[in-house]
Enzyme design. Structure first.
Site, PDB file in Angstrom:
ATOM      1  N   CYS A 124       2.935   0.167   5.240  1.00 50.91           N
ATOM      2  CA  CYS A 124       3.658  -1.078   4.943  1.00 50.91           C
ATOM      3  C   CYS A 124       2.864  -2.351   5.206  1.00 50.91           C
ATOM      4  O   CYS A 124       2.670  -3.170   4.315  1.00 50.91           O
ATOM      5  CB  CYS A 124       4.967  -1.117   5.734  1.00 50.91           C
ATOM      6  SG  CYS A 124       6.137   0.180   5.291  1.00 50.91           S
TER       7      CYS A 124
ATOM      8  N   HIS B  14       5.412  -7.657   6.691  1.00 52.61           N
ATOM      9  CA  HIS B  14       5.822  -6.436   7.394  1.00 52.61           C
ATOM     10  C   HIS B  14       6.865  -6.686   8.484  1.00 52.61           C
ATOM     11  O   HIS B  14       6.821  -7.677   9.200  1.00 52.61           O
ATOM     12  CB  HIS B  14       4.612  -5.751   8.021  1.00 52.61           C
ATOM     13  CG  HIS B  14       4.964  -4.513   8.778  1.00 52.61           C
ATOM     14  ND1 HIS B  14       5.549  -3.423   8.174  1.00 52.61           N
ATOM     15  CD2 HIS B  14       4.845  -4.198  10.098  1.00 52.61           C
ATOM     16  CE1 HIS B  14       5.769  -2.483   9.074  1.00 52.61           C
ATOM     17  NE2 HIS B  14       5.346  -2.934  10.250  1.00 52.61           N
TER      18      HIS B  14
ATOM     19  N   ASP C 198       5.836  -1.340  -1.679  1.00 55.26           N
ATOM     20  CA  ASP C 198       4.556  -1.448  -0.972  1.00 55.26           C
ATOM     21  C   ASP C 198       3.670  -0.226  -1.158  1.00 55.26           C
ATOM     22  O   ASP C 198       2.452  -0.306  -1.048  1.00 55.26           O
ATOM     23  CB  ASP C 198       4.758  -1.748   0.519  1.00 55.26           C
ATOM     24  CG  ASP C 198       5.885  -0.950   1.153  1.00 55.26           C
ATOM     25  OD1 ASP C 198       6.415  -0.029   0.516  1.00 55.26           O
ATOM     26  OD2 ASP C 198       6.238  -1.273   2.309  1.00 55.26           O
TER      27      ASP C 198
END
Length: 474
Positions: free
Chosen positions: A62, A116, A300
């Protein structure tokens, strides 16, 4: 004569000056698999835009993936390989994608997860956000967080964030964090409809734990759920480093029924997020913004759901993890309504949006996809590079850098420049990557590996970086 010419040209100048700048609706979905079922709203967007069938992230984790997307740079430039490091440690003066729009007069806002966040612990916070990117941020926190004690976790030694955990939740969509994100996004669309905007809308699901209202589980009856099939010897020709350190044991050692329940929950979470995307797209239409708004939908990275005899989640360089969903709908683009089968990268998103908005971008590693938005079938010779960093563990005595390159036919992968293994898959004949041709290569395979290795050396480092990483967060 000059005065007459001025008055003839003036209306054109006024028209050009009055042409509104296009908005950007930037939709991120966490951990989305490439081929989904019961996603009518994502399918609707794809039917009106360009669906990139072969789009590849730069690192299937991520934080580093999002750092690459939002900066248009490869991981070796951002120096983000784990879940802790912020890209501004290595690039303090970088201008991010939303920041570029902000600097040029767009209103920029974020709702939910664009940069994130730890899930679920980071929900409701700023996570690893980037303050220069936004004028406004909204961090909803729904009952999925407070209901955590109700979540089923068949591997209690793992936290729910890392386990195949799930919950068929009570209550309405709007009580869940992602439902609240859709509501807040719609509110911002309504409030800022009269000015150019860049709105990031980041959904947390289907990231683990797989939480969705019960009605979405009903869309995916358990008796219809099947795990992927593979030959019994599928893993025999795959290097140890190819398997993620967080999932070294097939299916986490769980039985088939439990895995099918997890897969059902994953699909339910995807359908739930799809419904929230539908709400946002409906609002865009209702507010008469669709004809002046570029919509980008991306995840992602891809996601494993049991392939290769029991790989789950991400962190691999196989197709399921390296390839990720990408849809771009640009008002007036000639390619709208078509699929594009050319190889593209997620670092191409930044230069594409800058190009479409006529903005001068900073140094970037990607290419504008604008030509493919008008002609998805045109020639496009740009292979995709994906990396992943492995920590030392009981399988690997030291850190290992994995890097892979994907072109129209081949996927070629090296682990520590080949010291810890190499892989070659022929997607023309083996789309599920079941036969590693690097073990006993033909003359054709050897030639392909040599050419692809040379391209890898130009784009991505083959050994672990000198920059700091947290091994526990790789």
């Amino acid at each position: 004569m000059l005065r007459l010419l001025f008055w003839l040209l003036a209306p054109c100048s006024l028209i050009l000056a009055a042409t509104p700048r296009q908005n950007v609706l930037f939709i991120a979905i966490d951990d989305l698999v490439n081929d989904c079922t019961h996603t009518p709203h994502i399918d609707r967007l794809a039917a009106s835009g360009v669906r990139f069938e072969r789009a590849y992230n730069q690192i299937p984790l991520c934080n580093p993936s999002r750092a690459s997307v939002l900066n248009g740079r490869r991981p070796d430039a951002t120096q983000v390989y784990d879940l802790d490091r912020h890209f501004r440690e290595a690039l303090p003066d970088v201008v991010t994608l939303p920041q570029l729009f902000r600097q040029n007069g767009w209103f920029t806002a974020r709702v939910g997860k664009i940069y994130h966040y730890d899930v679920p612990n980071g929900i409701g916070t700023d996570g690893l956000d980037d303050k220069p990117s936004w004028q406004l941020v909204v961090n909803p926190k729904g009952r999925d967080v407070t209901d955590e004690k109700l979540i089923t976790n068949p591997t209690p030694q793992k936290p729910v964030s890392a386990a195949l955990s799930w919950l068929a939740a009570d209550g309405s969509d709007e009580e869940q964090t992602d439902g609240m994100i859709a509501t807040e996004a719609i509110r911002l669309l309504e409030k800022h409809r009269e000015e150019p905007f860049f709105l990031g809308v980041g959904f947390f699901r289907p990231h683990t734990p797989f939480v969705a209202p019960k009605k979405y589980f009903d869309l995916h009856p358990l008796d219809s759920i099947r795990l992927p099939e593979a030959p019994a010897d599928d893993r025999d020709d795959i290097p140890v480093a190819a398997f993620a350190h967080n999932n070294p044991i097939p299916n986490y050692g769980l039985d088939e029924l439990t895995c099918r329940k997890a897969l059902q929950a994953y699909r339910a979470s995807v359908s739930f997020v799809d419904a929230q995307i539908g709400r946002v797209l409906d609002a865009l239409e209702k507010l008469q913004l669709a004809d002046n708004t570029i919509v980008v939908l991306w995840s992602d990275h891809g996601y494993h759901l049991g392939e290769h005899l029991g790989i789950w989640q991400k962190r691999t360089l196989f197709e399921e993890s390296a390839r990720a969903p990408l849809i771009i709908r640009t008002p007036g683009a000639k390619g709208n309504g078509r699929s594009c089968h050319r190889i593209v990268e997620f670092i191409d998103i930044y230069p594409t949006l800058a190009d479409l908005a006529s903005l001068k971008a900073p140094q970037l590693d990607g290419k504008s996809l604008r030509p493919l938005l008008d002609d998805p079938a045109q020639k496009w010779d740009h292979p995709a590079i994906t990396q992943i960093l492995r920590p030392a563990d009981d399988r690997l005595p030291a850190q290992v850098m994995g890097r892979t390159i994907r072109n129209e036919r081949w996927r070629y992968t090296e682990w520590n420049e080949g010291v810890n293994g190499i892989e070659l898959y022929d997607h023309q004949n083996d789309p599920h990557e079941l036969k590693n041709l690097a073990r006993m290569p033909s003359a054709e395979a050897s030639a392909a590996m040599k050419a692809l290795h040379a391209l890898l050396d130009q784009k991505a480092r083959g050994t672990p970086p000198a920059s700091p990483v947290n091994p526990k967060r790789l």
